[in-house]
Every structure is written in C-alpha cells, then in structure tokens.
Write a protein that holds these residues in place. Sequence first.
Motif, short mmCIF file in Angstrom:
data_model
loop_
_atom_site.label_atom_id
_atom_site.label_comp_id
_atom_site.label_asym_id
_atom_site.label_seq_id
_atom_site.Cartn_x
_atom_site.Cartn_y
_atom_site.Cartn_z
N GLU A 127 -21.53 76.19 4.96
CA GLU A 127 -22.00 75.14 5.46
C GLU A 127 -21.80 73.82 5.03
O GLU A 127 -21.26 72.92 5.67
N SER A 128 -20.88 73.76 3.66
CA SER A 128 -20.76 72.59 2.44
C SER A 128 -19.88 73.42 1.43
O SER A 128 -19.34 73.79 1.50
N VAL A 129 -18.92 72.19 0.82
CA VAL A 129 -18.25 72.43 -0.21
C VAL A 129 -19.26 73.00 -1.63
O VAL A 129 -18.24 74.16 -1.99
N ALA A 130 -20.18 72.84 -1.55
CA ALA A 130 -20.75 73.31 -2.70
C ALA A 130 -20.78 75.20 -2.42
O ALA A 130 -20.93 75.83 -3.19
N GLY A 131 -21.17 75.15 -0.85
CA GLY A 131 -21.33 76.51 -0.32
C GLY A 131 -20.47 77.06 -0.80
O GLY A 131 -20.37 78.23 -1.72
N LEU A 132 -19.06 77.10 -0.18
CA LEU A 132 -17.58 77.09 -0.93
C LEU A 132 -17.11 77.90 -2.04
O LEU A 132 -16.73 78.89 -2.57
N ASP A 133 -17.77 76.55 -3.01
CA ASP A 133 -17.57 77.05 -4.42
C ASP A 133 -18.35 77.87 -4.45
O ASP A 133 -17.84 78.70 -5.72
N ALA A 134 -19.79 78.07 -4.53
CA ALA A 134 -20.34 79.41 -5.00
C ALA A 134 -20.20 80.82 -3.86
O ALA A 134 -20.91 82.07 -3.85
N ALA A 135 -18.91 80.70 -2.89
CA ALA A 135 -18.87 81.69 -2.50
C ALA A 135 -18.69 83.22 -2.48
O ALA A 135 -19.67 84.44 -2.12
N ASN A 136 -18.31 83.11 -3.06
CA ASN A 136 -17.88 84.65 -4.97
C ASN A 136 -19.14 84.94 -4.81
O ASN A 136 -19.73 86.24 -4.92
N ALA A 137 -20.01 84.09 -4.99
CA ALA A 137 -21.64 84.40 -6.08
C ALA A 137 -22.30 84.47 -5.32
O ALA A 137 -23.32 85.69 -4.97
N LEU A 138 -22.42 84.06 -3.85
CA LEU A 138 -23.04 84.45 -2.31
C LEU A 138 -22.74 85.45 -2.05
O LEU A 138 -23.65 86.56 -1.56
N ALA A 139 -21.68 86.23 -1.72
CA ALA A 139 -20.90 87.27 -1.10
C ALA A 139 -21.86 88.65 -2.16
O ALA A 139 -21.80 89.99 -1.54
N ASN A 140 -21.71 88.28 -3.30
CA ASN A 140 -22.45 89.14 -4.68
C ASN A 140 -23.97 89.86 -4.98
O ASN A 140 -24.38 90.36 -5.74
N ALA A 141 -24.48 88.67 -3.63
CA ALA A 141 -25.87 88.50 -4.23
C ALA A 141 -26.56 89.63 -3.61
O ALA A 141 -26.23 89.60 -2.68
N ASP A 153 -20.78 72.17 10.21
CA ASP A 153 -21.36 71.06 9.21
C ASP A 153 -21.00 71.01 7.86
O ASP A 153 -20.09 70.09 7.21
N PHE A 154 -19.44 71.71 7.81
CA PHE A 154 -18.87 72.10 6.25
C PHE A 154 -18.08 70.28 6.69
O PHE A 154 -17.72 70.17 5.41
N GLN A 155 -17.11 70.48 8.22
CA GLN A 155 -16.83 68.93 8.03
C GLN A 155 -17.58 67.91 7.53
O GLN A 155 -16.95 66.93 7.33
N VAL A 156 -18.45 67.84 8.56
CA VAL A 156 -19.58 66.80 7.75
C VAL A 156 -19.40 66.82 6.30
O VAL A 156 -19.21 65.45 5.94
N ASP A 157 -19.63 68.03 5.69
CA ASP A 157 -20.11 67.88 4.67
C ASP A 157 -18.37 66.93 3.68
O ASP A 157 -18.35 66.26 2.42
N ALA A 158 -17.38 67.45 4.25
CA ALA A 158 -16.34 67.28 2.74
C ALA A 158 -15.51 66.02 3.35
O ALA A 158 -14.46 65.65 3.56
N GLY A 159 -15.97 65.42 4.65
CA GLY A 159 -15.84 64.38 5.19
C GLY A 159 -14.42 64.31 5.91
O GLY A 159 -13.62 63.20 6.16
N MET A 160 -14.35 65.46 6.83
CA MET A 160 -13.06 65.76 7.32
C MET A 160 -13.39 65.96 8.78
O MET A 160 -14.57 65.43 9.02
N ALA A 161 -12.48 65.13 9.47
CA ALA A 161 -11.85 64.99 10.94
C ALA A 161 -11.37 65.91 11.41
O ALA A 161 -10.39 65.95 12.25
N CYS A 162 -11.71 67.37 11.69
CA CYS A 162 -10.61 67.79 12.82
C CYS A 162 -10.36 68.11 14.06
O CYS A 162 -11.80 67.16 14.61
N ASP A 163 -9.64 67.85 14.53
CA ASP A 163 -8.73 67.33 16.12
C ASP A 163 -10.15 68.93 16.37
O ASP A 163 -9.78 69.64 16.87
N SER A 164 -11.05 68.26 17.61
CA SER A 164 -11.72 68.65 18.21
C SER A 164 -10.99 69.95 19.22
O SER A 164 -11.27 71.55 20.26
N GLU A 165 -9.90 69.36 20.07
CA GLU A 165 -8.93 70.02 20.56
C GLU A 165 -8.07 70.99 20.68
O GLU A 165 -7.01 71.62 20.53
#
Length: 291
Positions: A127-141, A153-165
């Motif tokens: 749900e965050s940029v840090a989570g994305l950076d750790a994706a390989n480690a998370l997947a191997n846990a 939550d990822f959009q909020v953490d990354a400061g993104m504003a995706c088109d909801s429609e």
Amino acid sequence: MHDLARQATSFLFVPATRPERLAKALDSGCDMVIADWEDAVAPADKAAARDALAQAVAALPAPARARILVRINAEGTPWHGDDLTALAALVSQGVAGAVVSKAERAQTLHAVAQAAGAQAALLPLVESVAGLDAANALANAPQVVRLAFGHLDFQVDAGMACDSEGTEDELLPIRMALVLASRRAGLSAPVDGVTVDTRNPERMARDAARARRMGFGGKLCIHPAQVAVLHAAFDPDAAAVAQAHRVQQALEEAGGGVCVLDGRMVDAPVLQQALQTLARHAWAQGRVAGG
C-alpha cells in the motif's frame, strides 16, 4: 495447507465489528472472507472488534473458518501487538491466516508468522512506495502465499491522483511489478485491489478483466454483489474451455510438436495457456460443487 488462499479468486471484506455479516459473506459465493480489524474499525472499537470476531468464529463450522482471513492493523500502530495475540488464537481454531496491512518489511512478516503459527497463510498488502520497493522481499518471506495490492492507499502515499472513472493507467507499472515479484518468488498470482463503486457492475467487470489480463489471480471485494461479476471475469466460459480442449487434443495428435489449428500455429506456450485455462475451469467447477 494454504491451498485455498493460494487459489482463491474472490476476497470479500467484512467489518469485524459486524459479526452478523460474517455468515452472510460466507454464503455470498466468495472464495474467502477477510474480517477487517483495520480500516473498517474505528480506533475506539478495536478491542471490541477482536472480541466480536472471536465469538463469531467460535460459532462457525471448521470448513467456514478455513475460508476466513483477518486483516490486522499495521506494524507501528497501537493495536498491532494485541492483533497478533488475537490472531494466534483464531488460527489455532482454524482461521486461514492474515492480510498484513501496509506491509513494508520482510521482518514484519517474520514476526507475524512467528506469532500466528506455522499454519497461518499470510497475504502482505502493498500500500506504499516502501512496500513496492520491498515487494521481492515480502514475496519471499515465510508463509506468504500471495501479494495483494492496496491501490487506494498507494496513490495517497505516492502523491498520485488517478482518474476514478478511468482505467488507472498510472498504476499499470505498479500492478505489473507485483505480478512479476510474485512470479519471481514462485507465488500464486497476486490479488488486485477493490473497486469502490459498488453499484456499477460494468466498472467492476472492467477492473476484473484488466486484472486478469495483467496476470492477477483474484481481486478484493467490498460488497457481495461484486463477487459474481468478478468470477465471471476470471472463470473461463464454455467457449474458452472448449478451445483449450481443442488445443490440447491437436498437440496430442501432432505428437507434441508444433501444429496448426484454425490457421494458427499451436506450440508449447499455447498449450500452457490452454492448460492454465483448464486449471482455472476446474477450480471454478470445484467452487460450484463445494458451494
């Protein structure tokens, strides 16, 4: 152990403060239910939510308990430690495991696995940029069976504003990163995030179809009405199953080599796609038979 969590397509959230909804969710046709101790529960109600879920689970038969996951509060929150204690008790009673919110460190998953016990399946929620950076480690846990994407939550953490429609094109690289991290770790295909518009089945169908095309294996749901739409997108229809059988038969008749079917080349990758279609069909048929 963990087979259901690895193969499930639909994951339906239920607030743990509404235990009367748990049985209804289990009867909705979804593969697994996620009893939520995190976002759906106000801070003042966290302890009550744990108690309510424990009482509700105690009243369920074993097969129903095995279809339940619990979303726990994130590491670093005041509720995480008590969640782990309560989770261990639930897992000992047959609950499948936990969705680990805002997962960012493999060490967190090690601690959750140790607390919950070896039989607990874990689904880290990226749900965050840090989570994305750790994706390989998370997947191997340890005990991780799937990655899941918390795209809001990822959009909020990354400061993104995706088109909801729209199609959320901005998130396509993030989704693909999770698919690839899952594949590298030998996990089942990841679980895509929710569709927030519960009254728009067309949007749900589009989101589910995109997830399927990208290599996701399922999707989070927030309303029972979304389950059938999701299954329709992921479960192969009769035409797809028939074509997969034709591909399989054509290659068998060709002795396993390359052949031509309907004017198109059929080789090993095409066969693998056909076998994946048949496997997903078998899973869907088992769901119908079991439900």
